[in-house]
Design a protein around this motif. Structure first.
Motif, PDB file in Angstrom:
ATOM      1  N   GLY A 206       0.834  -1.188   0.000  1.00  0.00           N
ATOM      2  CA  GLY A 206       0.000   0.000   0.000  1.00  0.00           C
ATOM      3  C   GLY A 206       0.869   1.237   0.000  1.00  0.00           C
ATOM      4  N   ALA A 207       2.191   1.018  -0.024  1.00  0.00           N
ATOM      5  CA  ALA A 207       3.148   2.119  -0.139  1.00  0.00           C
ATOM      6  C   ALA A 207       3.434   2.355  -1.619  1.00  0.00           C
ATOM      7  CB  ALA A 207       4.429   1.770   0.614  1.00  0.00           C
ATOM      8  N   PRO A 208       3.842   3.563  -1.985  1.00  0.00           N
ATOM      9  CA  PRO A 208       4.009   3.884  -3.405  1.00  0.00           C
ATOM     10  C   PRO A 208       5.099   3.060  -4.094  1.00  0.00           C
ATOM     11  CG  PRO A 208       4.361   5.832  -2.019  1.00  0.00           C
ATOM     12  CD  PRO A 208       4.137   4.689  -1.106  1.00  0.00           C
ATOM     13  N   LEU A 209       4.758   2.518  -5.249  1.00  0.00           N
ATOM     14  CA  LEU A 209       5.704   1.709  -6.014  1.00  0.00           C
ATOM     15  C   LEU A 209       6.844   2.530  -6.596  1.00  0.00           C
ATOM     16  CD1 LEU A 209       3.192  -0.690  -7.797  1.00  0.00           C
ATOM     17  CD2 LEU A 209       5.016  -1.388  -6.239  1.00  0.00           C
ATOM     18  N   TYR A 210       6.707   3.872  -6.574  1.00  0.00           N
ATOM     19  CA  TYR A 210       7.823   4.686  -7.073  1.00  0.00           C
ATOM     20  C   TYR A 210       9.036   4.609  -6.153  1.00  0.00           C
ATOM     21  CZ  TYR A 210       6.473   8.401  -3.718  1.00  0.00           C
ATOM     22  OH  TYR A 210       6.170   9.126  -2.586  1.00  0.00           O
ATOM     23  N   HIS A 211       8.841   4.113  -4.926  1.00  0.00           N
ATOM     24  CA  HIS A 211       9.937   4.007  -3.968  1.00  0.00           C
ATOM     25  C   HIS A 211      10.594   2.634  -4.104  1.00  0.00           C
ATOM     26  CE1 HIS A 211      12.023   3.675  -0.100  1.00  0.00           C
ATOM     27  NE2 HIS A 211      11.942   4.996  -0.018  1.00  0.00           N
ATOM     28  N   ALA A 212      11.915   2.595  -3.963  1.00  0.00           N
ATOM     29  CA  ALA A 212      12.661   1.352  -4.178  1.00  0.00           C
ATOM     30  C   ALA A 212      12.250   0.237  -3.222  1.00  0.00           C
ATOM     31  CB  ALA A 212      14.167   1.614  -4.059  1.00  0.00           C
ATOM     32  N   GLY A 213      11.834   0.572  -1.992  1.00  0.00           N
ATOM     33  CA  GLY A 213      11.452  -0.459  -1.027  1.00  0.00           C
ATOM     34  C   GLY A 213      10.205  -1.216  -1.452  1.00  0.00           C
ATOM     35  N   PRO A 214       9.055  -0.529  -1.608  1.00  0.00           N
ATOM     36  CA  PRO A 214       7.842  -1.208  -2.089  1.00  0.00           C
ATOM     37  C   PRO A 214       8.047  -1.844  -3.462  1.00  0.00           C
ATOM     38  CG  PRO A 214       7.297   0.925  -1.153  1.00  0.00           C
ATOM     39  CD  PRO A 214       8.794   0.863  -1.222  1.00  0.00           C
ATOM     40  N   PHE A 215       8.847  -1.204  -4.299  1.00  0.00           N
ATOM     41  CA  PHE A 215       9.132  -1.770  -5.614  1.00  0.00           C
ATOM     42  C   PHE A 215       9.838  -3.114  -5.463  1.00  0.00           C
ATOM     43  CE2 PHE A 215      11.900  -2.452  -9.270  1.00  0.00           C
ATOM     44  CZ  PHE A 215      11.056  -2.228 -10.334  1.00  0.00           C
ATOM     45  N   GLY A 216      10.848  -3.144  -4.591  1.00  0.00           N
ATOM     46  CA  GLY A 216      11.640  -4.358  -4.431  1.00  0.00           C
ATOM     47  C   GLY A 216      10.868  -5.507  -3.823  1.00  0.00           C
ATOM     48  N   PHE A 217      10.056  -5.198  -2.790  1.00  0.00           N
ATOM     49  CA  PHE A 217       9.347  -6.260  -2.097  1.00  0.00           C
ATOM     50  C   PHE A 217       7.888  -6.369  -2.528  1.00  0.00           C
ATOM     51  CE2 PHE A 217      13.008  -5.505   0.613  1.00  0.00           C
ATOM     52  CZ  PHE A 217      13.442  -6.801   0.820  1.00  0.00           C
ATOM     53  N   GLY A 218       7.528  -5.626  -3.566  1.00  0.00           N
ATOM     54  CA  GLY A 218       6.206  -5.735  -4.168  1.00  0.00           C
ATOM     55  C   GLY A 218       6.332  -6.158  -5.617  1.00  0.00           C
ATOM     56  N   TYR A 219       6.778  -5.226  -6.456  1.00  0.00           N
ATOM     57  CA  TYR A 219       6.870  -5.537  -7.885  1.00  0.00           C
ATOM     58  C   TYR A 219       7.902  -6.621  -8.187  1.00  0.00           C
ATOM     59  CZ  TYR A 219       7.764  -5.457 -12.788  1.00  0.00           C
ATOM     60  OH  TYR A 219       7.940  -5.868 -14.079  1.00  0.00           O
ATOM     61  N   ARG A 220       9.094  -6.527  -7.578  1.00  0.00           N
ATOM     62  CA  ARG A 220      10.139  -7.517  -7.885  1.00  0.00           C
ATOM     63  C   ARG A 220       9.674  -8.930  -7.540  1.00  0.00           C
ATOM     64  NH1 ARG A 220      13.768  -5.764 -11.574  1.00  0.00           N
ATOM     65  NH2 ARG A 220      15.307  -4.295 -10.754  1.00  0.00           N
ATOM     66  N   LEU A 221       9.026  -9.095  -6.396  1.00  0.00           N
ATOM     67  CA  LEU A 221       8.516 -10.416  -6.042  1.00  0.00           C
ATOM     68  C   LEU A 221       7.480 -10.874  -7.061  1.00  0.00           C
ATOM     69  CD1 LEU A 221       8.058 -10.179  -2.155  1.00  0.00           C
ATOM     70  CD2 LEU A 221       9.935 -11.227  -3.424  1.00  0.00           C
ATOM     71  N   HIS A 222       6.661  -9.940  -7.494  1.00  0.00           N
ATOM     72  CA  HIS A 222       5.640 -10.268  -8.489  1.00  0.00           C
ATOM     73  C   HIS A 222       6.273 -10.748  -9.790  1.00  0.00           C
ATOM     74  CE1 HIS A 222       1.872 -10.132 -10.625  1.00  0.00           C
ATOM     75  NE2 HIS A 222       2.328  -9.226 -11.467  1.00  0.00           N
ATOM     76  N   SER A 223       7.336 -10.097 -10.205  1.00  0.00           N
ATOM     77  CA  SER A 223       7.998 -10.486 -11.459  1.00  0.00           C
ATOM     78  C   SER A 223       8.625 -11.876 -11.365  1.00  0.00           C
ATOM     79  CB  SER A 223       9.079  -9.454 -11.833  1.00  0.00           C
ATOM     80  OG  SER A 223      10.177  -9.513 -10.938  1.00  0.00           O
TER      81      SER A 223
END
Length: 249
Positions: A206-223
């Motif tokens: 629920g944190a913004p994906l523009y930030h490296a943290g949510p990106f890493g543990f949100g989008y990267r895991l998804h990929s």
């Protein structure tokens, strides 16, 4: 062979992959929409090493744009939507972005920044922005076929700029044009070392994906195969409901 989005669509196609406020996509649907976006962006003139700026809140289009960039040898720049028009324009211009994908919620900022930065390719999702191509129309007009000449892209995050102008930071291990499966393998080795589930995992941000943290543990895991639940903002009660409903892990 390392699993990528195409393989996930082939092996887990009917399983849901991405959940936002607007519903769910399956792996097959997400793959097709990503294919269409790759073709659409190429049709607009974005070739290998082109730079795509993304200004927007968490939802499927943001994820699809990251997917497309990661398969079409693009550099993509997640922009902090808290930034002022001047700051957004600076990041767009400094990064060398030739296209901007913007959330209609931030339409006024995106429009003014695109004008100031001189970006001609402008795409809007989540609504309309004057002078911007409609995202859904772009997808509808593009081919769903698997794109040829796929190559890895990479993100370029900008710092907060607390001691001056924001500075672009490029992950050292993400090499544009490399075989996407090799990049995935590198990322998987890190996640495996942390014992974070992917193939049977469900993650939430629920944190913004523009930030490296949510990106890493949100989008990267998804990929890597983890199903992703994303929301535009943090809501504690809602998260508890989602944990109970989906057994986020």
């Amino acid at each position: 062979m390392t699993i990528g989005l195409r393989e996930l669509a082939e092996t887990r196609g009917d399983e849901w992959s991405l959940d936002d406020e607007f519903g769910r996509l399956t792996w097959a649907e997400e793959n097709e929409r990503t294919n269409r976006l790759v073709h659409g962006l190429r049709g607009l003139g974005l070739g290998a090493h082109s730079c795509l700026a993304i200004l927007g809140g968490n939802r499927r289009e943001w994820v699809e744009a990251a997917n497309a960039a990661s398969r079409a040898s693009l550099v993509f720049v997640p922009i902090n939507w808290h930034f002022s028009t001047d700051e957004v324009a600076y990041v767009v211009q400094n990064s060398g972005a030739t296209a901007i994908l913007a959330d209609a919620e931030y339409g006024a900022t995106a429009q003014a920044a695109a004008e100031r930065a001189g970006v001609e390719v402008r795409i809007a999702y989540g609504g309309t922005i004057d002078g911007f191509i409609d995202y859904d129309e772009l997808l509808a007009s593009a081919s769903p076929d698997e794109p040829v000449d796929q190559g890895a892209g990479r993100p370029m995050f900008y710092t907060s700029g607390t001691t001056g102008r924001p500075k672009g930071v490029v992950p050292a291990n993400d090499i544009v044009g490399l075989d996407p499966h090799e990049i995935t393998q590198r990322q998987r080795s890190i996640i495996d070392a942390l014992a974070i589930p992917t193939t049977d995992g469900i993650s939430y941000t629920g944190a913004p994906l523009y930030h490296a943290g949510p990106f890493g543990f949100g989008y990267r895991l998804h990929s890597l195969g983890s199903r992703l639940i994303t929301r535009r903002k943090w809501d504690a009660e809602q998260l508890l409901q989602l944990i109970e409903r989906d057994r986020i892990r």
